[in-house]
Design a protein around this motif. Structure first.
Motif, PDB file in Angstrom:
ATOM      1  N   GLY A  38       0.690  -1.278   0.164  1.00 37.87           N
ATOM      2  CA  GLY A  38      -0.038   0.034   0.109  1.00 37.87           C
ATOM      3  C   GLY A  38       1.018   1.316   0.120  1.00 37.87           C
ATOM      4  N   CYS A  39       2.015   1.338   0.840  1.00 37.72           N
ATOM      5  CA  CYS A  39       2.753   2.584   0.875  1.00 37.72           C
ATOM      6  C   CYS A  39       3.579   2.667  -0.432  1.00 37.72           C
ATOM      7  N   PHE A  40       3.966   1.843  -1.110  1.00 36.05           N
ATOM      8  CA  PHE A  40       4.585   1.925  -2.324  1.00 36.05           C
ATOM      9  C   PHE A  40       3.572   2.646  -3.382  1.00 36.05           C
ATOM     10  N   ILE A  42      15.205   8.946 -10.105  1.00 35.44           N
ATOM     11  CA  ILE A  42      14.505   8.919  -8.597  1.00 35.44           C
ATOM     12  C   ILE A  42      13.733   7.914  -8.224  1.00 35.44           C
ATOM     13  N   LEU A  43      12.832   7.632  -9.369  1.00 39.00           N
ATOM     14  CA  LEU A  43      11.673   6.780  -9.038  1.00 39.00           C
ATOM     15  C   LEU A  43      12.217   5.154  -9.050  1.00 39.00           C
ATOM     16  N   VAL A  44      13.206   5.224 -10.049  1.00 40.60           N
ATOM     17  CA  VAL A  44      13.854   3.715 -10.262  1.00 40.60           C
ATOM     18  C   VAL A  44      14.082   3.274  -8.827  1.00 40.60           C
ATOM     19  N   ILE A  45      14.363   3.700  -7.803  1.00 42.27           N
ATOM     20  CA  ILE A  45      14.876   3.087  -6.501  1.00 42.27           C
ATOM     21  C   ILE A  45      13.665   2.571  -5.836  1.00 42.27           C
ATOM     22  N   GLN A  96       9.163  -3.920  -6.647  1.00 41.09           N
ATOM     23  CA  GLN A  96       9.295  -5.082  -7.325  1.00 41.09           C
ATOM     24  C   GLN A  96       9.912  -6.389  -6.598  1.00 41.09           C
ATOM     25  N   ARG A  97      10.889  -6.304  -5.800  1.00 39.07           N
ATOM     26  CA  ARG A  97      11.711  -7.160  -5.110  1.00 39.07           C
ATOM     27  C   ARG A  97      10.616  -7.634  -4.036  1.00 39.07           C
ATOM     28  N   ASN A  98      10.200  -6.793  -3.256  1.00 41.07           N
ATOM     29  CA  ASN A  98       9.070  -7.126  -2.151  1.00 41.07           C
ATOM     30  C   ASN A  98       7.986  -7.956  -2.694  1.00 41.07           C
ATOM     31  N   GLN A  99       7.613  -7.581  -3.774  1.00 44.76           N
ATOM     32  CA  GLN A  99       6.244  -8.305  -4.501  1.00 44.76           C
ATOM     33  C   GLN A  99       6.925  -9.850  -4.709  1.00 44.76           C
ATOM     34  N   GLN A 100       7.906  -9.784  -5.448  1.00 44.74           N
ATOM     35  CA  GLN A 100       8.469 -10.996  -5.804  1.00 44.74           C
ATOM     36  C   GLN A 100       8.815 -12.056  -4.353  1.00 44.74           C
ATOM     37  N   LEU A 101       9.198 -11.412  -3.497  1.00 44.11           N
ATOM     38  CA  LEU A 101       9.530 -12.272  -2.005  1.00 44.11           C
ATOM     39  C   LEU A 101       8.241 -12.830  -1.665  1.00 44.11           C
ATOM     40  N   GLN A 102       7.206 -11.554  -1.545  1.00 40.25           N
ATOM     41  CA  GLN A 102       5.970 -12.069  -1.228  1.00 40.25           C
ATOM     42  C   GLN A 102       5.332 -13.282  -2.111  1.00 40.25           C
ATOM     43  N   ARG A 103       5.492 -13.162  -3.257  1.00 36.95           N
ATOM     44  CA  ARG A 103       4.869 -14.350  -4.177  1.00 36.95           C
ATOM     45  C   ARG A 103       5.447 -15.816  -3.892  1.00 36.95           C
ATOM     46  N   GLU A 104       7.041 -15.761  -3.676  1.00 40.16           N
ATOM     47  CA  GLU A 104       7.938 -16.997  -3.499  1.00 40.16           C
ATOM     48  C   GLU A 104       7.197 -17.403  -1.686  1.00 40.16           C
TER      49      GLU A 104
END
Lengths: 296, 273
Positions: free
Chosen positions: A223-225, A276-279, A285-293
């Motif tokens: 939500g924050c992202f 600036i937005l890339v970070i 993306q990494r958080n979402q992927q960890l979540q899926r795994e």
């Protein structure tokens, strides 16, 4: 052959209307401002072939980026966008969490209706939802009428055209993006965990902090992202609800392009904004992927 | 056991009041006889009358609907193709770039998308107007469509499609007769999303339009920059009503079809079991 067409059509569309325009912005950001049409130099001379491209490359430089670092307006605008985005993300979380929590606790037959009530504003025009606050927050607007009727204020309000109005606007328009992922996380939660904690002597409050909050962490992060990333480049909210001293980079870019007509600087502003937005995007993306795994 | 406490009830009440009161107030003030937001001068529908006589707004509404229609149809076709490529096409050269280009526009600030497309249109000397806005809206909306459609494609059983191929369907027939009916709900919601995104967009349309085409959001934005106007309240009320009726109808229809599908599936299991 069919497979080739299936891939080629959307691929070429995106190349032509997403990647190429982006490369043009990159190129113009390295060009110089010129009093001509188009208002930048050098331009690419295709007729000169390879030599033309070489000439072009030799004339490009980072002058506009140097200019951006020297003029305080720009880096102040970047910092202020980040600050506004950060504060409004925290505010949205504080407003959104209790709503999502209440929804997850409501009787199951009520939940689809509540969910639809959260999604419905998302389908309504963004512009209209921001505009609605202009009449409410105006110096003698609806909120003033109401508060003076209650005898709380006797002077016209000074909220519209300040950063406070921008915060209210952002929290209001982005609230569904915060509520939905938190609700999704809370709804999956097993209630017996709370009961177990209470049986073992936890108070309701500490059970909430020790169990409910950690279990909804994935929803909170998502939500924050979802609020933070689009807020940084926001244009409509600061230009309708903010004042002349509300500095946000989306507004600066718009004015640089439409009022000053300085395309090279506007392009450089855009490229830095993307960097600036890339970070946060990569972190998300990494958080979402960890979540899926984790969910397997 | 779930306990719905007073705290939950209060936060839901306040939360939904916060979400809906501003729009309710907007609707109420569209019926205000006075031009000022500060004075309630009695009930009147005169702003609706003035709105309907304002040709600028009617023209803008027509432009907006045309743009939304063409861009959403194109975006649905391209987005569904892109989703099929992402989920079904397997490996091919430049796959990473392709999925990058699908996801990047979703997080790209609108000001940048608008700026870059405008610079492209100027660069190739394309006259700006309805056509260029359609191109711009199709490009960002197709990415949303492909995300919606691919999430449905991922969850559906590939063996159904393979069975159709084994039984002699051409790949296109298998797609049209088997895959498409199954993913249809996602395609329709993708189309609806593309349509509303286009109706709603101010920033990208402002960059990519020319003097010949003004969309409704551009018109509204330039009117409200100067302050609150009762005509815009009336226009907003009409737009809010259309969306509310549309979303509620769509959700009732999709609920019905979900129930029907469940019944069919149960009947099928009973018949085979």
């Amino acid at each position: 052959m069919r497979r080739f067409t299936l891939i080629a059509v959307p691929y070429l569309w995106l190349l032509a209307l997403f990647l190429v325009p982006f490369l043009i912005v990159l190129k113009i950001s390295l060009s110089d401002y010129a009093l001509s049409i188009p208002p930048y130099a050098p331009t690419l001379d295709f007729s000169a072939g390879w030599q033309g491209i070489k000439d072009l490359m030799s004339k490009l430089d980072f002058e506009n980026y140097v200019f951006l670092t020297e003029d305080a307006l720009y880096w102040k605008a970047y910092l202020s966008s980040l600050k506004i985005a950060l504060i409004s993300t925290v505010l949205t979380l504080l407003v959104g969490y209790p709503i999502a929590y209440g929804m997850a606790r409501a009787a199951p037959e009520w939940r689809p209706t509540l969910l639809m009530l959260v999604i419905l504003p998302f389908w309504t025009s963004f512009l209209i939802r921001v505009y609605a606050w202009m009449g409410i927050l105006a110096s003698e607007g609806v909120l003033y009428q109401f508060l003076s009727f209650l005898g709380i204020v006797d002077e016209p309000l000074k909220i519209l055209s300040t950063n406070t109005a921008v915060y209210i606007g952002i929290v209001y328009t982005y609230l569904p993006f915060m509520i939905l992922p938190i609700y999704a996380a809370l709804e999956k939660m097993d209630d017996s965990l709370i009961e177990a904690a209470e049986d073992l002597g936890c108070s309701r409050m500490s059970a909430f902090w020790l169990i409910t909050i950690p279990l909804s962490k994935s929803g909170i992060i998502a939500g924050c992202f979802l609020v933070f990333i689009p807020t940084i480049g926001e244009f409509v909210i600061p230009s309708l609800l903010g004042g002349s001293d509300t500095l946000m980079i989306g507004k600066v870019l718009w004015e640089e392009f439409f009022s000053n007509r300085d395309w090279p600087v506007a392009s450089a502003v855009a490229i830095i904004l993307l960097l600036i937005l890339v970070i946060p995007i990569v972190l998300f993306q990494r958080n979402q992927q960890l979540q899926r795994e984790a969910e397997g | 056991m779930r306990r719905f406490s007073w705290f939950n009830a209060t936060s839901l009440t306040l939360g939904f009041a916060f979400l809906y009161l501003p729009m309710v107030i907007l609707v109420i003030y569209s019926f205000n006889a006075s031009k000022l937001v500060t004075v309630w001068a009695g009930f009147s529908t005169k702003w609706y009358g003035e709105l309907l006589q304002n040709e600028d707004f009617l023209d803008a509404a027509w432009v907006t609907i045309r743009v939304a229609f063409f861009s959403s149809v194109l975006a649905t076709v391209l987005g569904t193709m892109a989703a099929t490529v992402l989920v079904r096409a397997g490996r091919f050269m430049g796959r990473g770039l392709f999925s990058g280009m699908i996801y990047a526009p979703l997080v790209m600030p609108e000001v940048i998308t608008g700026l870059s497309l405008l610079l492209l249109f100027i660069g190739i000397g394309l006259d700006r107007g309805v056509f260029t806005i359609v191109l711009a809206h199709t490009t960002f909306a197709m990415c949303y469509v492909s995300v919606v459609v691919s999430s449905r494609l991922v969850s559906f059983d590939k063996s159904l499609e393979e069975a159709a191929l084994d039984l002699g369907c051409t790949p296109f027939q298998a797609f049209r007769l088997v895959t498409l009916p199954i993913i249809a709900p996602a395609v329709i919601s993708g189309w609806l999303l593309a349509f509303t995104l286009s109706l709603d967009d101010l920033v990208i349309a402002s960059f990519t339009t020319g003097p010949s085409a003004t969309t409704l959001p551009i018109k509204i934005f330039s009117a409200v920059r100067l302050g609150v106007s009762p005509e815009i309240n009336a226009l907003s009320t009409i737009m809010i009503s259309v969306v509310t009726v549309g979303v509620i109808t769509a959700s009732i229809l999709s609920k019905r079809s979900a129930v029907a599908q469940q019944r069919d599936e149960q009947a099928a299991t009973q018949a085979t079991g």
